[in-house]
Structure formats: structure tokens, C-alpha cells
Design a protein around this motif. Structure first.
Motif, PDB file in Angstrom:
ATOM      1  N   ASP A 108      40.007  94.697  58.915  1.00 21.55           N
ATOM      2  CA  ASP A 108      39.068  93.800  59.210  1.00 21.55           C
ATOM      3  C   ASP A 108      37.900  94.491  58.541  1.00 21.55           C
ATOM      4  OD1 ASP A 108      38.300  96.132  60.706  1.00 21.55           O
ATOM      5  OD2 ASP A 108      38.636  95.328  62.674  1.00 21.55           O
ATOM      6  N   LEU A 109      36.842  93.849  58.610  1.00 28.53           N
ATOM      7  CA  LEU A 109      35.461  94.114  57.610  1.00 28.53           C
ATOM      8  C   LEU A 109      34.973  95.352  58.268  1.00 28.53           C
ATOM      9  CD1 LEU A 109      33.749  92.745  55.455  1.00 28.53           C
ATOM     10  CD2 LEU A 109      32.225  92.215  57.390  1.00 28.53           C
ATOM     11  N   ASP A 110      35.115  95.837  59.592  1.00 31.08           N
ATOM     12  CA  ASP A 110      34.702  97.169  60.151  1.00 31.08           C
ATOM     13  C   ASP A 110      35.444  98.147  59.411  1.00 31.08           C
ATOM     14  OD1 ASP A 110      32.950  96.117  61.843  1.00 31.08           O
ATOM     15  OD2 ASP A 110      34.210  96.764  63.548  1.00 31.08           O
ATOM     16  N   SER A 111      36.479  97.901  58.946  1.00 32.67           N
ATOM     17  CA  SER A 111      37.136  99.172  58.466  1.00 32.67           C
ATOM     18  C   SER A 111      36.642  99.331  56.815  1.00 32.67           C
ATOM     19  CB  SER A 111      38.754  99.117  58.422  1.00 32.67           C
ATOM     20  OG  SER A 111      38.844  97.808  57.286  1.00 32.67           O
ATOM     21  N   ILE A 112      36.011  98.461  56.346  1.00 29.28           N
ATOM     22  CA  ILE A 112      35.492  98.858  55.081  1.00 29.28           C
ATOM     23  C   ILE A 112      33.996  98.739  55.064  1.00 29.28           C
ATOM     24  CG2 ILE A 112      37.430  97.630  53.747  1.00 29.28           C
ATOM     25  CD1 ILE A 112      35.570  95.281  53.214  1.00 29.28           C
ATOM     26  N   THR A 113      33.204  99.069  56.189  1.00 35.20           N
ATOM     27  CA  THR A 113      31.873  99.167  56.398  1.00 35.20           C
ATOM     28  C   THR A 113      31.410 100.544  56.664  1.00 35.20           C
ATOM     29  OG1 THR A 113      31.907  97.029  57.671  1.00 35.20           O
ATOM     30  CG2 THR A 113      29.912  98.457  57.755  1.00 35.20           C
ATOM     31  N   ALA A 116      31.507  92.828  48.157  1.00 39.71           N
ATOM     32  CA  ALA A 116      32.339  92.574  49.458  1.00 39.71           C
ATOM     33  C   ALA A 116      31.049  92.631  50.725  1.00 39.71           C
ATOM     34  CB  ALA A 116      33.076  93.954  49.944  1.00 39.71           C
ATOM     35  N   GLY A 117      31.436  91.883  51.731  1.00 40.91           N
ATOM     36  CA  GLY A 117      30.555  91.430  52.981  1.00 40.91           C
ATOM     37  C   GLY A 117      30.763  90.334  53.444  1.00 40.91           C
ATOM     38  N   PRO A 118      29.661  89.386  53.792  1.00 38.99           N
ATOM     39  CA  PRO A 118      29.929  88.071  54.141  1.00 38.99           C
ATOM     40  C   PRO A 118      30.746  86.992  53.427  1.00 38.99           C
ATOM     41  CG  PRO A 118      27.385  88.770  54.128  1.00 38.99           C
ATOM     42  CD  PRO A 118      28.370  89.823  53.476  1.00 38.99           C
ATOM     43  N   GLN A 119      30.675  87.305  52.145  1.00 40.38           N
ATOM     44  CA  GLN A 119      31.636  86.422  51.553  1.00 40.38           C
ATOM     45  C   GLN A 119      33.083  86.633  51.504  1.00 40.38           C
ATOM     46  OE1 GLN A 119      30.404  85.086  47.241  1.00 40.38           O
ATOM     47  NE2 GLN A 119      28.354  85.041  47.761  1.00 40.38           N
ATOM     48  N   THR A 120      33.163  88.108  51.648  1.00 43.62           N
ATOM     49  CA  THR A 120      34.697  88.294  52.053  1.00 43.62           C
ATOM     50  C   THR A 120      35.191  87.768  53.185  1.00 43.62           C
ATOM     51  OG1 THR A 120      34.116  90.676  50.908  1.00 43.62           O
ATOM     52  CG2 THR A 120      36.289  90.370  52.231  1.00 43.62           C
ATOM     53  N   VAL A 121      34.309  87.692  54.337  1.00 40.89           N
ATOM     54  CA  VAL A 121      34.681  87.083  55.573  1.00 40.89           C
ATOM     55  C   VAL A 121      34.749  85.751  55.367  1.00 40.89           C
ATOM     56  CG1 VAL A 121      33.943  86.730  57.692  1.00 40.89           C
ATOM     57  CG2 VAL A 121      33.643  88.943  56.755  1.00 40.89           C
ATOM     58  N   ALA A 122      33.939  85.068  54.419  1.00 39.19           N
ATOM     59  CA  ALA A 122      33.845  83.418  54.265  1.00 39.19           C
ATOM     60  C   ALA A 122      35.346  82.898  53.611  1.00 39.19           C
ATOM     61  CB  ALA A 122      32.829  82.877  53.663  1.00 39.19           C
ATOM     62  N   LEU A 123      35.438  83.851  52.554  1.00 43.55           N
ATOM     63  CA  LEU A 123      36.715  83.537  51.855  1.00 43.55           C
ATOM     64  C   LEU A 123      37.921  83.549  52.767  1.00 43.55           C
ATOM     65  CD1 LEU A 123      37.979  82.655  49.104  1.00 43.55           C
ATOM     66  CD2 LEU A 123      37.785  85.123  48.436  1.00 43.55           C
ATOM     67  N   LEU A 180      40.775  80.808  53.901  1.00 44.42           N
ATOM     68  CA  LEU A 180      42.351  80.720  54.062  1.00 44.42           C
ATOM     69  C   LEU A 180      42.946  80.478  55.316  1.00 44.42           C
ATOM     70  CD1 LEU A 180      42.467  83.921  51.834  1.00 44.42           C
ATOM     71  CD2 LEU A 180      43.140  81.697  51.085  1.00 44.42           C
ATOM     72  N   LEU A 181      42.471  81.048  56.361  1.00 45.21           N
ATOM     73  CA  LEU A 181      42.720  80.822  57.670  1.00 45.21           C
ATOM     74  C   LEU A 181      42.642  79.232  58.144  1.00 45.21           C
ATOM     75  CD1 LEU A 181      41.060  83.599  59.762  1.00 45.21           C
ATOM     76  CD2 LEU A 181      43.380  83.609  58.986  1.00 45.21           C
ATOM     77  N   ASP A 182      41.803  78.577  57.609  1.00 43.79           N
ATOM     78  CA  ASP A 182      41.700  77.121  57.910  1.00 43.79           C
ATOM     79  C   ASP A 182      42.357  76.362  57.089  1.00 43.79           C
ATOM     80  OD1 ASP A 182      39.708  78.007  59.696  1.00 43.79           O
ATOM     81  OD2 ASP A 182      38.068  77.493  58.681  1.00 43.79           O
ATOM     82  N   MET A 183      42.750  76.778  55.651  1.00 45.78           N
ATOM     83  CA  MET A 183      43.665  75.918  54.895  1.00 45.78           C
ATOM     84  C   MET A 183      45.012  75.538  55.779  1.00 45.78           C
ATOM     85  SD  MET A 183      44.617  76.836  51.110  1.00 45.78           S
ATOM     86  CE  MET A 183      46.470  77.712  51.526  1.00 45.78           C
TER      87      MET A 183
END
Ligand SMILES: Cc1cc2nc3c(=O)[nH]c(=O)nc-3n(C[C@H](O)[C@H](O)[C@H](O)COP(=O)(O)OP(=O)(O)OC[C@H]3O[C@@H](n4cnc5c(N)ncnc54)[C@H](O)[C@@H]3O)c2cc1C
Lengths: 432, 195
Positions: free
Chosen positions: A85-90, A162-169, A173-176
């Protein structure tokens, strides 16, 4: 010959011999003092600030970073693929504060090399004896028709910072739907992390294989070859059916029409030289240049900043050092490892220069791991030295290279482990 | 040039015993060692799967690098890396890491296995890997190393990918004669527990 012990005595104890110094990474060579302002708290800037304090605690170091948190691009492809998750790269900046770095969160808007002053958006002014600038990259909007910073923030994320756009992308993928198409378009010219787009394709393919196996990833490539190509393709064959009609990954080289000319965020299409492709998720990685402040401060020549490779001092403005992605260190790839190592060379040189000493002879290296699948890592590793006559960083002959093509499955599994070990250690080396 | 200045210059260049152009082009020990930290941890103390270098005897470091360089010891990455350094540079790095204090890795371990491992260590390993594997006379530091890394290492020793020296082979054979293979795992948990 004079023994090492005598050397220390002879030099009055003010100088500690490197091999005998007890402190990691640096040595106190007599406090010269001085003020250094570092612009940008990524791998380049944060490492430089920390190692300067380690090299000489009498130096006052201020780090100015726009954001309170830093998201590493490294391992962000695992966030896209759902393995972390994003936390692990924050990462935050308290570690640097513990090293005595004064951390200021603000945007640098101006650097004046004549008066040695740095101005910020909030109206603060900082004076420096030496400045270190590591602002990373900026994007060349307009190179691809229809693509823009606004589009990247909404429907066509680049996720190359990395950041918000990583989450958006990742969310796209999840929604696809199962059976969807993902397009990754690679940039022309020098860009950060040359193997990055192909690791991204691999880890998206791994997600699709697990959750949406009828889907595929098409890489629209601006070029005809890429970093670690043979190793990536072998991995894709092994895990994603590459080369068969059922392949999850498709690679379209530049000469096959892979270089894209335009993108349409409403119709969700990319225009290649040959075909227009409709996709469900589009990841256009725009062409790149040095971060904005490098241009505003007049540190660039073309897209990047020319520097003396021994000290990373700008060839244009004395007293300002530029490193990491923004510098023109063509011999080395634009990577987090490169930025981390260049920062240490630069920090030692700055400590020497402030104390009126000749900077020592540099050493650099880079290892870039890529994760192709769970339990399948590959790497490229190069040791570099300095060619003083040409002011170039050059690979040491007869060393370095990529994972051998006949590496066993066990060796590839270990490389995946080591990729994660590298991540833990480099992030601690930068921010800890 | 005054002699003190010359000494300083030589010290900064890192090449104490070299002369002329050779020493000018040799990076200092710190300069060299700094390039290792991204993988092996700051000052050679790793926090993860890659081995720590801090506190290893200089001789062990040098021998290991030379074995990587010649291909005698297999590696994933280090065989490619070691070839990039001269013997002098390797010696400088060896001295440097030997002086560093190891920060043991924080990791989870099984208490029961660790105490079984301690008994096995005392019986079979302590003679060479002194002080619970903390202060080796020869060999690398075992206490506080990554258990994942130690698992890889022991697997390589046991299937012959890496050669044990005579003394080690004798002791390992002895241990495996009287205990099953889980004894190796127990040892690893013991070293991992040394935090
Ligand atoms: C998908 C992906 C995967 C990657 N994987 C790897 C990998 O596995 N290994 C590896 O080594 N590298 C990897 N990289 C590359 C690595 O992320 C970059 O090379 C590295 O971040 C460069 O560091 P830097 O310090 O030059 O710039 P950045 O990391 O971009 O840091 C610049 C910092 O400066 C700040 N800043 C900029 N301008 C200003 C200003 N005017 N005022 C204040 N602050 C400012 C920014 O906010 C930012 O925090 C990857 C990159 C990507 C995109």
C-alpha cells in the motif's frame, strides 16, 4: 613507512583517517562550519543533507522541501499491482531532523547565485555558502497532443511521481472490467528509471493474471530496445504467456508504430504512428526535463543541468551543486540509487570545499532491481569511476552488468528478496 | 608543500601507502563504503534481507570480495560488483567495515527454536564463531544477520553451491549426524534472536 597511528599524530588529530574513523558514512575533519541550503527532499536532497551532517556536524544544513511527506517511486509499481500500500512507500523528515538538519516545508521560487540567497513561495529568504539542488524531474507537456497536467490529474495519470496518481492509477485497474485493455506509453529522450515502464507492465500483468485474466497490457514504446529487455521478455514468457496469442503483455516497438502522437481522455484512445488504440486504462509517461526550479535558477543547458562530476557543482553557477535526476550525469541512469550515491559524493565535496580542502576522488555505483513477478527479480549493477580529463562518470571496465540469462529460479527468487532488502536499506539510508 | 599538508592530502585521497598518480585516483575508504549503503545499510548495518557488513573482520571481507571477483563464490549481484574494485580499494573497504559497530537487525524469531539453536551453537559453532556469533575471528558476523540471508547461505553450503572449509564441514556433518535438518533452522533462529 610511517604507520597510520603516526599519521594521525602528525596531522594533529584534527584529521581522522577514513579507515580508522568510527562513524558511519562520514568523518569529522575539523569543523569548518558554513551554511548549506538543500533544495528538494527526495533521494538526492535528503541523502545530501544527512551525509553533510555526518561528514561535519559544524555545518548548518537547511533542507527546503515542498511536501511534508515523500512517496518513493521505487516500489510504487508494487502499489499499482496491489502487492503493497501507499503507506509502505511514504516517508517523513523526522529522521533528518534527528541528524540536526533544519527541515522547512516550502516551495523554493528563486535562487540568486550572485547574492547566494534562496527565496520561497511563503516569502522567506535563506542565505547560503553553498546550495545543493535536487528537484527531480518536470514533464514536457505539449510533446504529446492532447496530454496535459490537468488530464494527468484526472483520467490519464502518469504516476511517474509517486503519490496521489499512483493511487488513482491503481484504482482504475481495480475498477476495470475483466477483458479490459491497459496502455502504457513510454517517453522519448532521457527519463527517470529506464527499466521502470517494463517493471510497471510486469506488475500490472501480474495483477491482471490474478484477478482479470482476460485483460491485457499494451506497451506503446517510443524506442526499439529497452533496459534489461532480454530478462524482462524471458520473465514475461515464463509468467504472462509472452510470445503466444494469449499473452497478457504486448510490446509495440517504436518502429512498429509504438511511439504515440496523441491521446484523447474522453474517447480513451491513444494515437500511435500506425494505429489508434482504444483502452480502458491509459498511462502516458510524458517526456522529461529537470525540475522547474533548475530552469528558473538558470542552471540548465538543454533539458538537464551540466555539472562537474567530481563535486556536482554547476558548470553555470558557482556555489550551487545539482544532483540526482535533474543533473546531466549521462553515464549513470536517473535512479534513486544514483541520486543517493551522487548525494554522498557531493556532500563530501561540499564539506571539503567549505573547509578549503581539495575534494577527494569520487566513487559511484548503481544497482537497479526490477520485480518481474512475485519471486522473480532481476537487476543491473554498475560500478563507476571518474574520468577527470573528460569530466565524465564512466563504468569500470570488466565489471557490472545484468542478471545472467541462465540464472536459476532460485537466484531470481533471491533477487526479488534482495530488491525488497534494498528498498528497506536505501529508504533508511535516505530518511532514517 | 609542507609535510603536514602532504599528509592530509594523502589521507583525504585515501591511499596511504600509494604513490604518485595512483593515490590521487584512489577514493577514500568512506567514499567507497558509502556506495555500498543503499543495499547493505548505512555504515554496513542492514535492516533487511541483504547481509550486514559492519563488524566483519577485514580479512573475511577481503577474501569474500576476492572470491566473488574470481567467480569462486557464486552470487546474484556481488560477482558483478566486486569486479569493479581494485585490491587496494577492497582492502580500504574491508578496514572500514571492520571498524563499524553492527546494529543488529530487528526481526521476528521463534523463541523455542532460538534456545535450541543456542545449545547447538555452543556445542558446534562457538569455537570459531565466538561470542555467540558476534565477534568472529574468522568468517562473517552471524548474530544479528538477516535470517532470510542466513537461510540462503546455509542452503548453499548444504547443497555444495558454496564450499565449507574443513573445520566447518566437520562440525556441520557432526551436527547433522546427531540432529535432523531442523537443527540448521534452529541455529538461524538463534542468530536472528541476537538483537
Ligand atoms: C515507477 C518508478 C520506479 C522506480 N524504481 C526505481 C528503483 O527501483 N530503483 C531506483 O534506484 N530508482 C527508481 N526510480 C527512480 C527514482 O525514483 C528517481 O530517480 C529518484 O526519485 C530521483 O531522486 P531526486 O532526488 O533526483 O528527485 P525526486 O525524487 O523527484 O525528489 C525531488 C524532491 O524535490 C522537491 N522539489 C522540487 N522542486 C522543489 C522546489 N522548487 N522547492 C522545494 N522542493 C522542491 C520535490 O517535492 C521532491 O520531493 C523509479 C522511478 C519510477 C517513476
Amino acid at each position: 613507512m610511517i604507520s597510520r597511528r603516526n599519521f594521525i599524530k602528525l596531522s594533529g588529530g584534527a584529521v581522522a583517517v577514513g579507515t580508522l574513523a568510527g562513524c558511519a558514512g562520514g568523518m569529522s575533519r575539523g569543523g569548518a562550519g558554513g551554511k548549506v541550503v538543500v533544495v528538494g527532499g527526495g533521494p538526492g536532497g535528503a541523502t545530501a543533507a544527512k551525509y553533510l551532517r555526518m561528514a561535519d556536524p559544524s555545518i548548518e544544513v537547511t533542507l527546503i522541501e515542498a511536501n511534508p511527506k515523500y512517496y518513493t517511486c521505487f516500489m510504487s509499481n508494487e502499489v499499482l499491482g496491489g502487492d503493497r500500500d501507499l503507506d509502505s512507500i511514504t516517508f517523513g523528515y523526522d529522521g533528518l531532523r534527528r541528524h540536526g538538519v533544519r527541515v522547512v516545508h516550502d516551495m523554493v521560487t528563486q535562487i540568486d547565485p550572485a547574492t547566494r540567497k534562496i527565496m520561497t513561495k511563503r516569502g522567506a529568504t535563506f542565505s547560503y555558502d553553498r546550495a545543493i539542488v535536487s528537484p527531480g524531474i518536470d514533464f514536457k507537456w505539449g510533446a504529446i497532443e492532447g496530454h496535459s497536467a490537468e488530464l494527468a490529474e484526472s483520467t490519464i495519470p502518469h504516476a511517474w511521481k509517486a503519490g496521489p496518481q499512483t493511487v488513482a492509477l491503481h484504482k482504475q485497474l481495480l475498477d476495470m472490467k475483466n477483458g479490459g485493455t491497459v496502455v502504457i506509453a513510454t517517453p522519448a529522450g532521457a527519463f527517470r528509471c529506464p527499466p521502470g515502464p517494463y517493471e510497471r507492465a510486469s506488475l500490472i500483468a501480474q495483477y491482471l493474471k490474478r484477478h482479470k485474466p482476460k485483460s491485457k497490457v499494451i506497451i506503446m514504446d517510443s524506442g526499439d530496445k529497452f533496459a534489461k529487455q532480454g530478462l524482462f521478455m524471458a520473465g514475461w514468457k515464463k509468467h504472462y504467456g509472452y510470445g503466444t496469442s494469449n499473452s497478457i503483455i504486448e510490446w509495440v516497438s517504436g518502429s512498429q508504430g509504438g511511439k504515440i502522437e496523441g491521446v484523447d481522455g474522453k474517447a480513451m484512445t491513444v494515437q500511435g504512428a500506425v494505429d489508434k488504440i482504444k483502452a480502458d486504462v491509459i498511462n502516458v509517461i510524458p517526456p522529461q526535463k529537470a525540475g522547474k526550479i533548475a530552469f528558473d535558477a538558470g542552471l540548465t543547458d538543454g533539458d538537464w543541468c551540466p555539472v562537474n562530476k567530481k563535486t556536482f557543482e554547476s558548470k553555470i553557477h558557482a556555489g550551487i551543486h545539482v544532483l540526482g535526476d535533474a543533473s546531466n550525469s549521462a553515464g549513470m541512469p536517473k535512479s534513486g540509487y544514483s541520486a543517493n550515491v551522487q548525494a554522498k559524493v557531493c556532500a563530501m565535496a561540499v564539506a571539503d570545499l567549505l573547509a578549503g580542502r581539495e575534494p577527494g576522488f569520487p566513487s559511484y555505483m548503481n544497482t537497479c532491481y526490477s520485480v518481474v513477478a512475485e519471486d522473480h527479480g532481476i537487476s543491473v549493477s554498475i560500478v563507476y569511476t571518474f574520468d577527470e580529463a573528460k569530466n565524465e562518470i564512466v563504468a569500470v571496465k570488466g565489471a557490472g552488468g545484468v542478471t545472467p540469462s541462465d540464472a536459476s529460479a532460485e537466484a531470481l527468487r533471491r533477487e526479488a528478496h534482495y530488491a525488497h532488502g534494498w528498498f528497506a536499506n536505501i529508504t533508511n539510508d535516505i530518511f532514517g | 608543500m609542507g609535510s603536514i599538508t602532504l599528509f592530509k592530502k594523502m589521507v583525504f585521497a585515501g591511499g596511504l601507502a600509494l604513490s604518485g598518480a595512483a593515490w590521487a585516483a584512489t577514493p577514500s575508504a568512506v567514499m567507497l563504503a558509502n556506495t555500498c549503503a543503499a543495499c547493505h545499510g548505512t555504515g554496513g548495518s542492514s535492516m533487511a534481507q541483504i547481509p550486514s557488513l559492519a563488524g566483519a573482520p577485514a580479512e573475511y571481507f577481503v577474501d569474500t570480495m576476492k572470491a566473488f571477483k574470481s567467480g569462486e563464490r557464486k552470487a546474484t549481484v556481488m560477482d558483478r560488483v566486486a569486479k569493479g574494485y581494485s585490491d587496494e580499494e577492497i582492502a580500504l573497504m574491508g578496514d572500514y567495515f571492520a571498524q563499524q559497530k553492527l546494529t543488529p537487525m530487528k526481526q521476528g524469531f521463534d523463541k523455542a527454536k532460538a534456545s535450541q539453536g543456542q545449545r547447538l551453537h555452543d556445542k558446534f559453532c562457538e569455537k570459531c564463531h565466538e561470542d555467540g556469533g558476534r565477534k568472529p575471528d574468522q568468517g562473517g558476523v552471524l548474530a544479528g544477520q538477516s535470517m532470510t540471508y542466513l537461510t540462503f547461505t546455509m542452503a548453499d553450503f548444504l547443497d555444495g553451491q558454496r564450499t565449507m572449509d574443513k573445520d566447518m564441514k566437520k562440525k556441520v556433518d557432526e551436527m547433522l549426524k546427531s540432529h535432523d535438518k531442523s537443527s540448521v533452522d534452529a541455529l538461524i533462529h538463534f542468530y536472528g534472536s541476537q538483537q
